[in-house]
Motif scaffolding. Sequence first.
Motif, mmCIF file in Angstrom:
data_model
loop_
_atom_site.group_PDB
_atom_site.id
_atom_site.type_symbol
_atom_site.label_atom_id
_atom_site.label_comp_id
_atom_site.label_asym_id
_atom_site.label_seq_id
_atom_site.Cartn_x
_atom_site.Cartn_y
_atom_site.Cartn_z
ATOM 1 N N MET A 150 -30.013 -23.676 -7.348
ATOM 2 C CA MET A 150 -29.431 -24.377 -6.213
ATOM 3 C C MET A 150 -28.864 -25.728 -6.633
ATOM 4 S SD MET A 150 -31.269 -25.515 -2.630
ATOM 5 C CE MET A 150 -31.680 -23.812 -2.229
ATOM 6 N N ILE A 151 -29.604 -26.438 -7.469
ATOM 7 C CA ILE A 151 -29.130 -27.742 -7.938
ATOM 8 C C ILE A 151 -27.847 -27.599 -8.738
ATOM 9 C CG2 ILE A 151 -29.671 -29.674 -9.466
ATOM 10 C CD1 ILE A 151 -32.603 -29.302 -8.674
ATOM 11 N N LEU A 152 -27.805 -26.610 -9.637
ATOM 12 C CA LEU A 152 -26.599 -26.386 -10.433
ATOM 13 C C LEU A 152 -25.436 -25.989 -9.546
ATOM 14 C CD1 LEU A 152 -28.147 -24.515 -13.490
ATOM 15 C CD2 LEU A 152 -27.177 -26.806 -13.461
ATOM 16 N N ASP A 153 -25.700 -25.192 -8.513
ATOM 17 C CA ASP A 153 -24.648 -24.822 -7.569
ATOM 18 C C ASP A 153 -24.095 -26.058 -6.863
ATOM 19 O OD1 ASP A 153 -24.446 -22.133 -7.977
ATOM 20 O OD2 ASP A 153 -25.873 -21.570 -6.431
ATOM 21 N N ARG A 154 -24.981 -26.967 -6.466
ATOM 22 C CA ARG A 154 -24.547 -28.184 -5.784
ATOM 23 C C ARG A 154 -23.691 -29.055 -6.697
ATOM 24 N NH1 ARG A 154 -26.459 -25.174 -2.768
ATOM 25 N NH2 ARG A 154 -27.931 -25.543 -1.050
ATOM 26 N N VAL A 155 -24.093 -29.143 -7.965
ATOM 27 C CA VAL A 155 -23.320 -29.934 -8.928
ATOM 28 C C VAL A 155 -21.919 -29.346 -9.104
ATOM 29 C CG1 VAL A 155 -23.145 -30.647 -11.338
ATOM 30 C CG2 VAL A 155 -25.346 -30.787 -10.156
ATOM 31 N N ALA A 156 -21.862 -28.031 -9.333
ATOM 32 C CA ALA A 156 -20.565 -27.377 -9.501
ATOM 33 C C ALA A 156 -19.740 -27.482 -8.231
ATOM 34 C CB ALA A 156 -20.767 -25.908 -9.883
ATOM 35 N N GLY A 157 -20.378 -27.311 -7.065
ATOM 36 C CA GLY A 157 -19.665 -27.427 -5.799
ATOM 37 C C GLY A 157 -19.054 -28.793 -5.620
ATOM 38 N N THR A 158 -19.796 -29.833 -5.995
ATOM 39 C CA THR A 158 -19.278 -31.198 -5.891
ATOM 40 C C THR A 158 -18.073 -31.391 -6.798
ATOM 41 O OG1 THR A 158 -21.490 -32.043 -5.379
ATOM 42 C CG2 THR A 158 -19.866 -33.633 -6.163
ATOM 43 N N ILE A 159 -18.138 -30.816 -8.003
ATOM 44 C CA ILE A 159 -17.009 -30.919 -8.932
ATOM 45 C C ILE A 159 -15.771 -30.234 -8.359
ATOM 46 C CG2 ILE A 159 -16.138 -30.208 -11.187
ATOM 47 C CD1 ILE A 159 -18.999 -30.499 -12.229
ATOM 48 N N PHE A 160 -15.953 -29.013 -7.834
ATOM 49 C CA PHE A 160 -14.828 -28.279 -7.249
ATOM 50 C C PHE A 160 -14.186 -29.068 -6.112
ATOM 51 C CE2 PHE A 160 -16.832 -24.121 -8.772
ATOM 52 C CZ PHE A 160 -15.896 -23.953 -9.761
ATOM 53 N N VAL A 161 -15.014 -29.549 -5.190
ATOM 54 C CA VAL A 161 -14.488 -30.284 -4.048
ATOM 55 C C VAL A 161 -13.805 -31.563 -4.513
ATOM 56 C CG1 VAL A 161 -15.107 -31.539 -1.947
ATOM 57 C CG2 VAL A 161 -16.160 -29.328 -2.425
ATOM 58 N N GLY A 162 -14.410 -32.243 -5.476
ATOM 59 C CA GLY A 162 -13.814 -33.477 -5.984
ATOM 60 C C GLY A 162 -12.454 -33.251 -6.617
ATOM 61 N N LEU A 163 -12.324 -32.162 -7.404
ATOM 62 C CA LEU A 163 -11.033 -31.846 -8.017
ATOM 63 C C LEU A 163 -9.980 -31.529 -6.962
ATOM 64 C CD1 LEU A 163 -12.167 -29.595 -11.009
ATOM 65 C CD2 LEU A 163 -11.212 -31.899 -11.142
ATOM 66 N N GLY A 164 -10.403 -30.780 -5.942
ATOM 67 C CA GLY A 164 -9.451 -30.436 -4.884
ATOM 68 C C GLY A 164 -9.000 -31.656 -4.104
ATOM 69 N N LEU B 168 1.784 -25.205 -5.951
ATOM 70 C CA LEU B 168 0.729 -24.462 -6.644
ATOM 71 C C LEU B 168 -0.516 -25.328 -6.796
ATOM 72 C CD1 LEU B 168 -0.382 -22.106 -8.393
ATOM 73 C CD2 LEU B 168 0.684 -23.223 -10.360
ATOM 74 N N LYS B 169 -0.334 -26.595 -7.154
ATOM 75 C CA LYS B 169 -1.478 -27.472 -7.346
ATOM 76 C C LYS B 169 -2.196 -27.734 -6.024
ATOM 77 C CE LYS B 169 -1.541 -30.685 -10.418
ATOM 78 N NZ LYS B 169 -1.318 -31.944 -11.181
ATOM 79 N N ILE B 170 -1.426 -27.844 -4.939
ATOM 80 C CA ILE B 170 -2.052 -28.061 -3.630
ATOM 81 C C ILE B 170 -2.845 -26.828 -3.201
ATOM 82 C CG2 ILE B 170 -1.589 -28.400 -1.165
ATOM 83 C CD1 ILE B 170 0.770 -30.172 -1.972
ATOM 84 N N VAL B 171 -2.224 -25.646 -3.358
ATOM 85 C CA VAL B 171 -2.929 -24.407 -3.021
ATOM 86 C C VAL B 171 -4.157 -24.251 -3.918
ATOM 87 C CG1 VAL B 171 -2.768 -21.889 -2.999
ATOM 88 C CG2 VAL B 171 -0.874 -23.259 -2.131
ATOM 89 N N GLY B 172 -3.987 -24.579 -5.190
ATOM 90 C CA GLY B 172 -5.113 -24.514 -6.109
ATOM 91 C C GLY B 172 -6.214 -25.488 -5.717
ATOM 92 N N GLY B 173 -5.825 -26.671 -5.252
ATOM 93 C CA GLY B 173 -6.811 -27.636 -4.797
ATOM 94 C C GLY B 173 -7.595 -27.125 -3.602
ATOM 95 N N LEU B 174 -6.910 -26.490 -2.677
ATOM 96 C CA LEU B 174 -7.589 -25.911 -1.511
ATOM 97 C C LEU B 174 -8.550 -24.804 -1.928
ATOM 98 C CD1 LEU B 174 -4.593 -25.737 1.006
ATOM 99 C CD2 LEU B 174 -6.561 -27.292 1.110
ATOM 100 N N TYR B 175 -8.128 -24.010 -2.914
ATOM 101 C CA TYR B 175 -8.987 -22.923 -3.405
ATOM 102 C C TYR B 175 -10.245 -23.490 -4.069
ATOM 103 C CZ TYR B 175 -10.456 -18.853 -6.159
ATOM 104 O OH TYR B 175 -11.180 -17.832 -6.722
ATOM 105 N N LEU B 176 -10.089 -24.566 -4.836
ATOM 106 C CA LEU B 176 -11.245 -25.183 -5.474
ATOM 107 C C LEU B 176 -12.198 -25.771 -4.441
ATOM 108 C CD1 LEU B 176 -9.551 -26.989 -8.520
ATOM 109 C CD2 LEU B 176 -10.933 -24.907 -8.559
ATOM 110 N N ILE B 177 -11.649 -26.361 -3.397
ATOM 111 C CA ILE B 177 -12.498 -26.889 -2.324
ATOM 112 C C ILE B 177 -13.266 -25.749 -1.661
ATOM 113 C CG2 ILE B 177 -12.472 -27.949 -0.023
ATOM 114 C CD1 ILE B 177 -10.167 -29.698 -0.988
ATOM 115 N N TRP B 178 -12.592 -24.637 -1.443
ATOM 116 C CA TRP B 178 -13.251 -23.466 -0.843
ATOM 117 C C TRP B 178 -14.383 -22.974 -1.741
ATOM 118 C CZ3 TRP B 178 -13.332 -18.181 -2.400
ATOM 119 C CH2 TRP B 178 -13.836 -17.298 -1.426
ATOM 120 N N LEU B 179 -14.143 -22.921 -3.054
ATOM 121 C CA LEU B 179 -15.193 -22.524 -3.985
ATOM 122 C C LEU B 179 -16.354 -23.510 -3.937
ATOM 123 C CD1 LEU B 179 -13.191 -21.465 -7.198
ATOM 124 C CD2 LEU B 179 -14.354 -19.965 -5.582
#
Length: 208
Positions: free
Chosen positions: A187-201, A76-87
Amino acid sequence: MLTLEQFSGFLVAALLITATPGPDNLMVLGMGISNGRKQGIAFGLGCAAGCLSHTVLAVLGVSALIAASATAFTLLKIVGGLYLIWLGLNAWRSNGSAGVKTVRTMESSLSSLFLKGCIANAINPKVVLFFLSFLPQFVVTINGRVPVQLAGLGLTFTLQAAVLFSLLGYFSGAVGQWLNRRPKAGMILDRVAGTIFVGLGLRLLLPV
């Protein structure tokens, strides 16, 4: 109970993600601009309260999964990590051009606006997927009492969302005009959130 490291790391991520322009906070801004500060705050608090239903689902579902199989929880955590990276990748591809649209409603009581916000959030399947993917990333299984950890994380997310959405509702006019005049801010806020998602994944998929 949550450790200080757990709590602080989760709170920072949750604040940045909640602050990123999205359907919930843009609707809160639109509601406040069109109908007034109190209405915006009431709707925003409802949206935040809707997170509690997702917390309950996460506590019950993830706890049952851990009890059934540690391997299933890892999956579940791996699938969740992939989903966060996708987000995160989607957030990086976003042009950040979302503007604030007014949300005009018939004369409604503050309690009815609160209920509308709560229902709108609670029945959103994307928020369910997000909670099931996001919360487990901060669970430390060796600390035990996983349901308590999940409940603490969900409550933390709900409370910080309530604070941010209330501020958005109160300052809706000024914030809405500021965002509409500065599309690059989204756009800047999107980039920040995107970096967080990818980092968590990546933290999960590539453990150090």
